[in-house]
Design an enzyme around this catalytic site. Structure first.
Site, PDB file in Angstrom:
ATOM      1  N   HIS A  12       0.873  -1.181   0.000  1.00 52.47           N
ATOM      2  CA  HIS A  12       0.000   0.000   0.000  1.00 52.47           C
ATOM      3  C   HIS A  12       0.902   1.221   0.000  1.00 52.47           C
ATOM      4  O   HIS A  12       1.518   1.569   1.012  1.00 52.47           O
ATOM      5  CB  HIS A  12      -0.903   0.025   1.236  1.00 52.47           C
ATOM      6  CG  HIS A  12      -1.791   1.253   1.306  1.00 52.47           C
ATOM      7  ND1 HIS A  12      -3.072   1.207   1.779  1.00 52.47           N
ATOM      8  CD2 HIS A  12      -1.578   2.550   0.953  1.00 52.47           C
ATOM      9  CE1 HIS A  12      -3.616   2.414   1.710  1.00 52.47           C
ATOM     10  NE2 HIS A  12      -2.710   3.258   1.225  1.00 52.47           N
ATOM     11  N   HIS A  14       1.724   5.288  -2.199  1.00 50.96           N
ATOM     12  CA  HIS A  14       1.225   6.326  -3.114  1.00 50.96           C
ATOM     13  C   HIS A  14       2.392   6.895  -3.908  1.00 50.96           C
ATOM     14  O   HIS A  14       3.332   7.436  -3.323  1.00 50.96           O
ATOM     15  CB  HIS A  14       0.549   7.453  -2.322  1.00 50.96           C
ATOM     16  CG  HIS A  14      -0.644   6.989  -1.551  1.00 50.96           C
ATOM     17  ND1 HIS A  14      -1.929   7.030  -2.040  1.00 50.96           N
ATOM     18  CD2 HIS A  14      -0.748   6.438  -0.315  1.00 50.96           C
ATOM     19  CE1 HIS A  14      -2.774   6.542  -1.140  1.00 50.96           C
ATOM     20  NE2 HIS A  14      -2.077   6.163  -0.087  1.00 50.96           N
ATOM     21  N   ASN A  41      -5.566   6.781  -5.938  1.00 54.13           N
ATOM     22  CA  ASN A  41      -6.180   8.085  -5.639  1.00 54.13           C
ATOM     23  C   ASN A  41      -5.351   9.214  -6.238  1.00 54.13           C
ATOM     24  O   ASN A  41      -4.990  10.180  -5.577  1.00 54.13           O
ATOM     25  CB  ASN A  41      -6.382   8.290  -4.130  1.00 54.13           C
ATOM     26  CG  ASN A  41      -5.078   8.324  -3.356  1.00 54.13           C
ATOM     27  OD1 ASN A  41      -4.080   7.744  -3.792  1.00 54.13           O
ATOM     28  ND2 ASN A  41      -5.063   8.999  -2.224  1.00 54.13           N
ATOM     29  N   LYS A 106     -10.015  -0.730  -5.035  1.00 49.99           N
ATOM     30  CA  LYS A 106      -9.832   0.038  -3.808  1.00 49.99           C
ATOM     31  C   LYS A 106     -11.114   0.740  -3.400  1.00 49.99           C
ATOM     32  O   LYS A 106     -11.707   1.469  -4.188  1.00 49.99           O
ATOM     33  CB  LYS A 106      -8.722   1.075  -4.032  1.00 49.99           C
ATOM     34  CG  LYS A 106      -8.558   2.083  -2.918  1.00 49.99           C
ATOM     35  CD  LYS A 106      -7.987   1.458  -1.649  1.00 49.99           C
ATOM     36  CE  LYS A 106      -8.068   2.419  -0.474  1.00 49.99           C
ATOM     37  NZ  LYS A 106      -6.792   2.791   0.063  1.00 49.99           N
ATOM     38  N   HIS A 144     -10.203   0.994   2.727  1.00 50.06           N
ATOM     39  CA  HIS A 144      -9.933   2.039   3.716  1.00 50.06           C
ATOM     40  C   HIS A 144     -11.121   1.985   4.671  1.00 50.06           C
ATOM     41  O   HIS A 144     -12.197   2.489   4.363  1.00 50.06           O
ATOM     42  CB  HIS A 144      -9.808   3.407   3.039  1.00 50.06           C
ATOM     43  CG  HIS A 144      -9.491   4.521   3.988  1.00 50.06           C
ATOM     44  ND1 HIS A 144      -8.401   5.348   3.837  1.00 50.06           N
ATOM     45  CD2 HIS A 144     -10.116   4.937   5.123  1.00 50.06           C
ATOM     46  CE1 HIS A 144      -8.379   6.225   4.834  1.00 50.06           C
ATOM     47  NE2 HIS A 144      -9.414   6.006   5.624  1.00 50.06           N
ATOM     48  N   HIS A 187      -4.126  -0.370   6.303  1.00 50.55           N
ATOM     49  CA  HIS A 187      -3.616   0.527   7.351  1.00 50.55           C
ATOM     50  C   HIS A 187      -4.504   0.508   8.594  1.00 50.55           C
ATOM     51  O   HIS A 187      -5.014   1.534   9.028  1.00 50.55           O
ATOM     52  CB  HIS A 187      -3.417   1.955   6.836  1.00 50.55           C
ATOM     53  CG  HIS A 187      -4.528   2.527   5.997  1.00 50.55           C
ATOM     54  ND1 HIS A 187      -5.848   2.469   6.359  1.00 50.55           N
ATOM     55  CD2 HIS A 187      -4.480   3.178   4.802  1.00 50.55           C
ATOM     56  CE1 HIS A 187      -6.562   3.067   5.431  1.00 50.55           C
ATOM     57  NE2 HIS A 187      -5.767   3.488   4.483  1.00 50.55           N
ATOM     58  N   LEU A 231      -4.471   9.534   7.718  1.00 50.49           N
ATOM     59  CA  LEU A 231      -5.784   8.929   7.977  1.00 50.49           C
ATOM     60  C   LEU A 231      -5.748   7.458   7.611  1.00 50.49           C
ATOM     61  O   LEU A 231      -5.181   7.123   6.578  1.00 50.49           O
ATOM     62  CB  LEU A 231      -6.861   9.660   7.165  1.00 50.49           C
ATOM     63  CG  LEU A 231      -7.124  11.098   7.653  1.00 50.49           C
ATOM     64  CD1 LEU A 231      -8.038  11.836   6.704  1.00 50.49           C
ATOM     65  CD2 LEU A 231      -7.691  11.097   9.070  1.00 50.49           C
ATOM     66  N   ASP A 260       1.678   2.858   3.363  1.00 53.62           N
ATOM     67  CA  ASP A 260       0.833   4.032   3.147  1.00 53.62           C
ATOM     68  C   ASP A 260       1.688   5.289   3.014  1.00 53.62           C
ATOM     69  O   ASP A 260       1.239   6.388   3.349  1.00 53.62           O
ATOM     70  CB  ASP A 260      -0.213   4.188   4.259  1.00 53.62           C
ATOM     71  CG  ASP A 260      -1.365   5.081   3.814  1.00 53.62           C
ATOM     72  OD1 ASP A 260      -1.454   5.395   2.613  1.00 53.62           O
ATOM     73  OD2 ASP A 260      -2.164   5.466   4.678  1.00 53.62           O
ATOM     74  N   HIS A 264       3.363  14.481   0.383  1.00 55.02           N
ATOM     75  CA  HIS A 264       2.643  15.746   0.181  1.00 55.02           C
ATOM     76  C   HIS A 264       3.681  16.851   0.111  1.00 55.02           C
ATOM     77  O   HIS A 264       4.471  17.017   1.049  1.00 55.02           O
ATOM     78  CB  HIS A 264       1.682  16.014   1.336  1.00 55.02           C
ATOM     79  CG  HIS A 264       0.456  15.148   1.309  1.00 55.02           C
ATOM     80  ND1 HIS A 264      -0.677  15.480   0.595  1.00 55.02           N
ATOM     81  CD2 HIS A 264       0.191  13.950   1.874  1.00 55.02           C
ATOM     82  CE1 HIS A 264      -1.597  14.531   0.739  1.00 55.02           C
ATOM     83  NE2 HIS A 264      -1.090  13.579   1.507  1.00 55.02           N
ATOM     84  N   ALA A 274      -2.763  18.401   5.159  1.00 58.10           N
ATOM     85  CA  ALA A 274      -2.995  17.252   4.290  1.00 58.10           C
ATOM     86  C   ALA A 274      -2.711  15.967   5.058  1.00 58.10           C
ATOM     87  O   ALA A 274      -1.771  15.915   5.859  1.00 58.10           O
ATOM     88  CB  ALA A 274      -2.096  17.347   3.067  1.00 58.10           C
TER      89      ALA A 274
END
Ligand code: NCD
Ligand code: ZN
Length: 364
Positions: A12, A14, A41, A106, A144, A187, A231, A260, A264, A274
């Site tokens: 997982h 990004h 995402n 997802k 999630h 997560h 989150l 995760d 940012h 964020a």
């Protein structure tokens, strides 16, 4: 003492879109990572399986090609799940499974986290054609798991939070309606979620991040260490203890690494922050620290076995691909993390943002 491990998989993470992608992929390659499940995402989201036009969103095919061109071709495995939006249909799942492009989908709670505005309420999906098609074709559902649309006071208090509500109220219904659906509870952050996963059949697993194994809400609030804001938010000591005991239980097969890591370039602003912690470049070191704190020091034979299971073996086995035959090395020695400069701007790694140095180091 050198710790030699098979290269690991981040199930997982990004990598975003645009010119910074290559920097994020490189940070993963630099930490002995052999493959990733890259979250959809993006902007726009990965909402279709095939096709190369980007006008109405990325496709798995198009986004995977961008990632490979940005360096992810060096990975042994790259999984891009389909973002479940209103565009998703049973036919999309069936055809995607047949083409081999679709391996996972997802679920995002609508407006529940970064770029999740295209998500659907879980109640709209349970019992529906998309989940039935996923069940039939063996497509994994990455969840999630937070109840969406809760007001601040209900999002978290001392007795419950959006995640415990989701695992008490939504997950039992989901498993009843779709008993064969392969599920990754992503997560997870709470005692409730860890207990829930441990009591399910083998085709339900979970990822746990380094920050949720290391930190609690107290760490976030003391000094308002906003780099720790992600989150689902970090929880309480008994939650962290439950996560630690889940990952260090002898012979466990259900819990595996999914950092995760969520870069940012603009984290705190004048009116908010964020959600997402960046752990590219340092995740195995942070996981090793957490295992040590949990009493399973990867520098000991027993600790190494548990650590290897969580970091390198369980994820591939759950997702049905081989563990890596390549290796990487770490040692117990202080290391430092640095700001990652990217074409999109600088990104602060979690330890630097919180003012601590990892006590493990990558050996290159
Ligand atoms: C993630 C992100 O920034 O994309 N943020 C986070 O806090 N974890 C999204 C997500 O996985 O929730
Ligand atoms: Zn994420």
């Amino acid at each position: 003492m050198l710790l030699t491990l098979p290269k690991w998989f981040d199930l997982h993470t990004h990598f975003r879109q645009g010119p910074a992608m290559a920097s994020y992929v490189q940070a993963h390659l630099d930490m002995g990572c052999a493959g990733a499940l890259a979250m959809p995402n993006t902007q726009p989201p990965v909402s279709r399986v095939s096709g190369t036009t980007q006008s109405d969103g990325w496709s798995i095919e198009g986004y995977s090609a961008e990632l490979r061109a940005a360096g992810a071709d060096a990975f042994e495995q790259l999984i891009v799940p389909l973002y479940l939006t209103r565009q998703a249909t049973a036919a999309m799942i069936r055809d995607g499974a047949a083409s081999g492009l679709l391996r996972a989908c997802k679920y995002y709670p609508p407006h529940g986290t970064t770029n999740s505005e295209h998500g659907l309420p879980m109640d709209d999906l349970i019992g529906g054609e998309v989940f039935h098609a996923m069940e039939e074709h063996g497509i994994t559902l990455c969840i999630h798991g937070e109840q969406h649309a809760l007001s601040g006071p209900d999002y978290i208090d001392a007795r419950q939070n959006a995640e415990t509500r989701f695992y008490r109220e939504r997950m039992p219904r989901l498993l009843d309606a779709h008993p064969k659906l392969r599920i990754v509870c992503e997560h997870i952050t709470t005692h409730d979620a860890a207990e829930f996963v441990a009591a399910t059949p083998e085709h339900v697993g979970a990822t746990i991040t380094p920050q949720h194994l290391l930190h609690t809400l107290g760490h976030l609030i003391q000094g308002l260490k906003y780099h720790l804001y992600c989150l689902p938010v970090v929880k309480f000591q008994d939650d962290r203890a439950a996560l630690r005991s889940a990952v260090t239980r002898a012979g466990q097969t259900k819990f595996f690494a999914g950092t995760d890591s969520a870069p940012h370039t603009t984290k705190a602003t004048a009116c908010g922050c964020a959600a997402g912690c960046f752990t590219g470049g340092c995740a195995p070191q942070l996981y090793a620290m957490a295992f040590e704190e949990a009493g399973a020091d990867p520098g000991t034979a027993g600790g190494k076995e548990l650590f290897e299971r969580f970091l390198c073996l369980n994820g591939p086995s759950f997702h049905g691909f081989p563990a890596s035959s390549q290796h990487f090395q770490m040692e117990k020695a202080p290391s430092q993390t640095a700001i990652l400069e990217t074409p999109a701007g600088p990104v602060t790694p979690l330890p630097l943002g919180m003012g601590f140095d990892p006590t493990w180091r990558m050996v290159r």
